[in-house]
Design a protein around this motif. Structure first.
Motif, PDB file in Angstrom:
ATOM      1  N   TYR A   1      39.319 -39.280  21.722  1.00 22.50           N
ATOM      2  CA  TYR A   1      39.259 -39.241  23.641  1.00 22.50           C
ATOM      3  C   TYR A   1      39.833 -40.768  24.101  1.00 22.50           C
ATOM      4  O   TYR A   1      39.386 -41.546  23.544  1.00 22.50           O
ATOM      5  CB  TYR A   1      38.056 -39.697  23.790  1.00 22.50           C
ATOM      6  CG  TYR A   1      37.714 -38.732  25.454  1.00 22.50           C
ATOM      7  CD1 TYR A   1      38.872 -38.486  26.515  1.00 22.50           C
ATOM      8  CD2 TYR A   1      36.394 -39.213  25.699  1.00 22.50           C
ATOM      9  CE1 TYR A   1      38.120 -39.323  27.700  1.00 22.50           C
ATOM     10  CE2 TYR A   1      35.455 -39.034  26.812  1.00 22.50           C
ATOM     11  CZ  TYR A   1      36.938 -39.407  28.531  1.00 22.50           C
ATOM     12  OH  TYR A   1      36.137 -39.116  29.321  1.00 22.50           O
ATOM     13  N   LEU A   2      41.640 -40.407  24.899  1.00 22.72           N
ATOM     14  CA  LEU A   2      42.059 -41.899  24.881  1.00 22.72           C
ATOM     15  C   LEU A   2      41.464 -42.260  25.979  1.00 22.72           C
ATOM     16  O   LEU A   2      41.815 -41.382  27.393  1.00 22.72           O
ATOM     17  CB  LEU A   2      43.251 -41.711  24.205  1.00 22.72           C
ATOM     18  CG  LEU A   2      43.469 -41.328  23.048  1.00 22.72           C
ATOM     19  CD1 LEU A   2      45.381 -41.440  22.195  1.00 22.72           C
ATOM     20  CD2 LEU A   2      43.357 -42.689  21.929  1.00 22.72           C
ATOM     21  N   SER A   3      41.727 -43.291  26.992  1.00 21.40           N
ATOM     22  CA  SER A   3      42.028 -44.079  27.946  1.00 21.40           C
ATOM     23  C   SER A   3      42.907 -44.556  28.379  1.00 21.40           C
ATOM     24  O   SER A   3      43.397 -45.601  27.050  1.00 21.40           O
ATOM     25  CB  SER A   3      41.175 -44.954  28.257  1.00 21.40           C
ATOM     26  OG  SER A   3      41.821 -46.243  29.684  1.00 21.40           O
ATOM     27  N   MET A   4      44.041 -44.182  29.222  1.00 19.44           N
ATOM     28  CA  MET A   4      45.618 -44.528  28.715  1.00 19.44           C
ATOM     29  C   MET A   4      45.556 -46.465  30.360  1.00 19.44           C
ATOM     30  O   MET A   4      45.972 -46.613  29.892  1.00 19.44           O
ATOM     31  CB  MET A   4      46.244 -43.761  30.747  1.00 19.44           C
ATOM     32  CG  MET A   4      46.494 -42.485  29.367  1.00 19.44           C
ATOM     33  SD  MET A   4      47.839 -42.954  28.344  1.00 19.44           S
ATOM     34  CE  MET A   4      49.794 -43.342  28.366  1.00 19.44           C
TER      35      MET A   4
ATOM     36  N   CYS B   1      40.290 -46.364  22.169  1.00 17.13           N
ATOM     37  CA  CYS B   1      39.951 -44.496  22.278  1.00 17.13           C
ATOM     38  C   CYS B   1      38.551 -44.756  22.655  1.00 17.13           C
ATOM     39  O   CYS B   1      37.481 -45.493  22.180  1.00 17.13           O
ATOM     40  CB  CYS B   1      39.957 -44.773  20.891  1.00 17.13           C
ATOM     41  SG  CYS B   1      39.327 -43.373  20.080  1.00 17.13           S
ATOM     42  N   LEU B   2      38.252 -43.555  23.624  1.00 17.71           N
ATOM     43  CA  LEU B   2      36.558 -43.666  24.459  1.00 17.71           C
ATOM     44  C   LEU B   2      35.604 -43.362  22.826  1.00 17.71           C
ATOM     45  O   LEU B   2      34.901 -42.880  23.485  1.00 17.71           O
ATOM     46  CB  LEU B   2      36.674 -43.182  25.431  1.00 17.71           C
ATOM     47  CG  LEU B   2      37.417 -44.097  26.291  1.00 17.71           C
ATOM     48  CD1 LEU B   2      37.830 -42.913  27.714  1.00 17.71           C
ATOM     49  CD2 LEU B   2      36.915 -44.946  26.953  1.00 17.71           C
ATOM     50  N   ARG B   3      35.810 -42.211  22.305  1.00 18.77           N
ATOM     51  CA  ARG B   3      35.586 -42.060  21.107  1.00 18.77           C
ATOM     52  C   ARG B   3      36.730 -41.278  20.339  1.00 18.77           C
ATOM     53  O   ARG B   3      37.337 -40.450  20.575  1.00 18.77           O
ATOM     54  CB  ARG B   3      34.994 -40.268  22.260  1.00 18.77           C
ATOM     55  CG  ARG B   3      33.620 -39.754  20.997  1.00 18.77           C
ATOM     56  CD  ARG B   3      32.992 -38.334  21.713  1.00 18.77           C
ATOM     57  NE  ARG B   3      31.926 -38.749  23.718  1.00 18.77           N
ATOM     58  CZ  ARG B   3      31.276 -40.299  23.378  1.00 18.77           C
ATOM     59  NH1 ARG B   3      30.204 -39.923  22.051  1.00 18.77           N
ATOM     60  NH2 ARG B   3      30.722 -40.190  24.683  1.00 18.77           N
ATOM     61  N   TYR B   4      36.002 -40.465  18.655  1.00 18.75           N
ATOM     62  CA  TYR B   4      36.667 -39.704  17.848  1.00 18.75           C
ATOM     63  C   TYR B   4      35.677 -38.524  18.164  1.00 18.75           C
ATOM     64  O   TYR B   4      33.836 -38.252  17.607  1.00 18.75           O
ATOM     65  CB  TYR B   4      36.758 -40.839  16.901  1.00 18.75           C
ATOM     66  CG  TYR B   4      37.795 -41.657  16.336  1.00 18.75           C
ATOM     67  CD1 TYR B   4      38.732 -41.640  16.098  1.00 18.75           C
ATOM     68  CD2 TYR B   4      37.355 -43.100  16.710  1.00 18.75           C
ATOM     69  CE1 TYR B   4      39.505 -42.839  15.952  1.00 18.75           C
ATOM     70  CE2 TYR B   4      37.329 -43.842  16.394  1.00 18.75           C
ATOM     71  CZ  TYR B   4      39.039 -44.092  16.299  1.00 18.75           C
ATOM     72  OH  TYR B   4      40.049 -45.482  16.495  1.00 18.75           O
ATOM     73  N   PHE B   5      36.979 -37.518  17.701  1.00 17.55           N
ATOM     74  CA  PHE B   5      36.078 -36.773  17.177  1.00 17.55           C
ATOM     75  C   PHE B   5      36.499 -35.650  15.788  1.00 17.55           C
ATOM     76  O   PHE B   5      37.975 -35.424  15.570  1.00 17.55           O
ATOM     77  CB  PHE B   5      36.616 -35.253  18.012  1.00 17.55           C
ATOM     78  CG  PHE B   5      36.488 -35.257  19.327  1.00 17.55           C
ATOM     79  CD1 PHE B   5      34.708 -34.979  19.902  1.00 17.55           C
ATOM     80  CD2 PHE B   5      36.420 -35.805  20.476  1.00 17.55           C
ATOM     81  CE1 PHE B   5      34.344 -35.515  21.548  1.00 17.55           C
ATOM     82  CE2 PHE B   5      36.534 -36.377  21.867  1.00 17.55           C
ATOM     83  CZ  PHE B   5      34.931 -36.128  22.292  1.00 17.55           C
ATOM     84  N   LYS B   6      35.325 -35.717  14.903  1.00 17.45           N
ATOM     85  CA  LYS B   6      36.310 -35.410  13.211  1.00 17.45           C
ATOM     86  C   LYS B   6      35.019 -34.506  13.379  1.00 17.45           C
ATOM     87  O   LYS B   6      34.476 -33.449  13.448  1.00 17.45           O
ATOM     88  CB  LYS B   6      34.909 -36.666  12.237  1.00 17.45           C
ATOM     89  CG  LYS B   6      35.412 -37.804  12.434  1.00 17.45           C
ATOM     90  CD  LYS B   6      34.803 -39.023  11.525  1.00 17.45           C
ATOM     91  CE  LYS B   6      34.794 -39.550  11.693  1.00 17.45           C
ATOM     92  NZ  LYS B   6      34.646 -41.006  10.508  1.00 17.45           N
ATOM     93  N   GLY B   7      36.307 -32.927  12.425  1.00 19.49           N
ATOM     94  CA  GLY B   7      36.077 -31.677  11.884  1.00 19.49           C
ATOM     95  C   GLY B   7      37.072 -31.394  11.001  1.00 19.49           C
ATOM     96  O   GLY B   7      37.323 -30.525  10.356  1.00 19.49           O
ATOM     97  N   HIS B   8      37.894 -31.222  11.931  1.00 18.71           N
ATOM     98  CA  HIS B   8      40.065 -30.503  11.570  1.00 18.71           C
ATOM     99  C   HIS B   8      40.314 -31.162  10.921  1.00 18.71           C
ATOM    100  O   HIS B   8      40.138 -32.232  10.453  1.00 18.71           O
ATOM    101  CB  HIS B   8      40.342 -29.747  12.881  1.00 18.71           C
ATOM    102  CG  HIS B   8      40.104 -29.650  13.581  1.00 18.71           C
ATOM    103  ND1 HIS B   8      39.874 -28.385  13.068  1.00 18.71           N
ATOM    104  CD2 HIS B   8      39.794 -29.497  14.749  1.00 18.71           C
ATOM    105  CE1 HIS B   8      39.274 -27.237  14.348  1.00 18.71           C
ATOM    106  NE2 HIS B   8      40.198 -28.719  15.786  1.00 18.71           N
ATOM    107  N   LYS B   9      40.384 -30.617   9.224  1.00 16.34           N
ATOM    108  CA  LYS B   9      40.705 -30.927   7.826  1.00 16.34           C
ATOM    109  C   LYS B   9      42.571 -30.913   8.307  1.00 16.34           C
ATOM    110  O   LYS B   9      42.924 -31.793   7.022  1.00 16.34           O
ATOM    111  CB  LYS B   9      40.307 -30.463   6.828  1.00 16.34           C
ATOM    112  CG  LYS B   9      38.304 -30.610   6.701  1.00 16.34           C
ATOM    113  CD  LYS B   9      38.422 -32.294   6.901  1.00 16.34           C
ATOM    114  CE  LYS B   9      37.141 -32.066   6.568  1.00 16.34           C
ATOM    115  NZ  LYS B   9      36.975 -33.957   6.781  1.00 16.34           N
ATOM    116  N   GLU B  10      42.308 -29.943   8.831  1.00 15.85           N
ATOM    117  CA  GLU B  10      44.972 -29.980   9.160  1.00 15.85           C
ATOM    118  C   GLU B  10      44.835 -29.969  10.440  1.00 15.85           C
ATOM    119  O   GLU B  10      43.454 -30.285  10.859  1.00 15.85           O
ATOM    120  CB  GLU B  10      44.240 -28.741   8.300  1.00 15.85           C
ATOM    121  CG  GLU B  10      44.115 -28.583   6.837  1.00 15.85           C
ATOM    122  CD  GLU B  10      45.773 -27.094   6.352  1.00 15.85           C
ATOM    123  OE1 GLU B  10      45.858 -26.631   6.474  1.00 15.85           O
ATOM    124  OE2 GLU B  10      44.513 -26.275   5.183  1.00 15.85           O
TER     125      GLU B  10
END
Length: 337
Positions: free
Chosen positions: A100-103, A108-117
């Motif tokens: 989640y990026l602020s232009m 980077c406001l937040r990372y979202f982890k989970g997908h492996k591909e």
């Protein structure tokens, strides 16, 4: 003059021509998205850049580089300077598949982890802070911008493609074998409330979109067929076959009034069809090879096509009116060759 979208007709669609060209990318553009309410476009490309454009004036506003994670799929949040971007690199080691990026301040406001591909489909809810991602790990994940943890997972066969309808009440997931499943956004854990099959075509769906009025769905398949389906009953309203495009997935788009479909093709041409008559109304040379990204702006008579070059297409009113208008863009950008 602002071209009102209610005025779109065959002649205006036919008159679309390149109004601005941006050719300073160091690789293919992976995805593009328009903001719903502001005149903004964002791109993510293979040179690890995220770029923000003012579409009313054909102006590049900002470029940020993301060398650690890369920039693959991208979409706006509701805020005009915030985007969600999927990663191309280090998915296995960090699991930081989405950011989640602020232009505004390149944070980077937040990372979202989970997908492996790799993530192949990404969309934001039009009504709240939910968003969805579909990955080659055969899962669709539902997220909330305010929370790091994944809110829900759907496990599927094949390559998933996801889309919200314009009211945000329903989302569609397309998967292997031409199956499209519809879910209630508020109770998706109960499973799909409807399933459609695209009869006769078992190819994977690489992109799915709802029309603004919610009445139609647009599917693009990996074997370069395009289908318009009735969003309520799943009946096929029309279908078009395009030239093959090895290693490039084609993107098609509705016009905002839901009356036309525009698409690229494997031979480097662009096509527009009227959904009501099922007839082709225009063919253009793209001038940029096979476009991997193509979207119509939500509130303008304008579409954007991109390969490793980004082009803005607008109605060519120069024959009728030699005065500059605010749909005639391109003063600040390179002119087409």
């Amino acid at each position: 003059m602002k071209m009102s979208l209610t005025e779109l007709d065959d002649d205006i669609v036919r008159s679309m021509a390149i109004g601005a060209v941006f050719s300073d990318f160091g690789g293919k553009v992976n995805s593009i998205d328009f903001h719903r309410k502001d005149d903004l476009l964002v791109t993510a490309s293979e040179d690890d850049s995220v770029r923000l454009y003012d579409i009313a004036n054909a102006k590049l506003l900002k470029t940020t580089y993301h060398k650690k994670h890369g920039a693959d799929r991208i979409c706006f949040t509701h805020h005009p300077s915030s985007v969600i971007c999927s990663s191309r690199y280090n998915l296995d080691s960090t699991g930081e598949s989405l950011r989640y990026l602020s232009m505004y301040d390149n944070r980077c406001l937040r990372y979202f982890k989970g997908h492996k591909e790799r993530i192949v489909s990404l969309c934001m809810s039009p009504i709240n802070d939910s968003f969805m991602s579909g990955s080659m790990d055969h899962s669709v994940r539902i997220w909330d911008l305010r929370v790091n943890a994944c809110q829900g997972i759907l496990h599927l066969r094949g390559r998933p493609s996801v889309a919200y309808d314009q009211q945000g009440l329903v989302f569609a997931v397309a998967m292997e074998g031409g199956a499209i499943k519809l879910f209630d956004s508020r109770s998706y854990d109960k499973g799909p409330f409807d399933t459609f099959l695209v009869g006769g075509d078992m190819a994977e769906v690489c992109d799915i979109k709802f029309s603004n009025d919610g009445k139609s769905m647009l599917l693009t398949t990996t074997n370069n067929n395009i289908y318009v389906l009735d969003a309520y009953g799943g009946e096929k309203r029309c279908g078009y076959s395009l030239e093959p495009s090895p290693n490039i997935t084609i993107e098609a788009t509705f016009t905002p009034d839901g009356q036309y479909v525009v698409s690229g093709s494997g031979d480097g041409t662009l096509h527009a069809w009227s959904i009501n008559t099922r007839n082709e109304v225009a063919t253009w040379t793209s001038h940029i090879g096979v476009p991997s990204c193509l979207k119509w702006a939500p509130r303008r008579a304008m579409f954007v096509a991109a390969s490793s070059v980004l082009t803005f297409w607008i109605p060519n009113t120069s024959n009728a009116d030699s005065n500059p208008t605010d749909t005639e863009v391109g003063a600040q950008s390179e002119q087409p060759q």
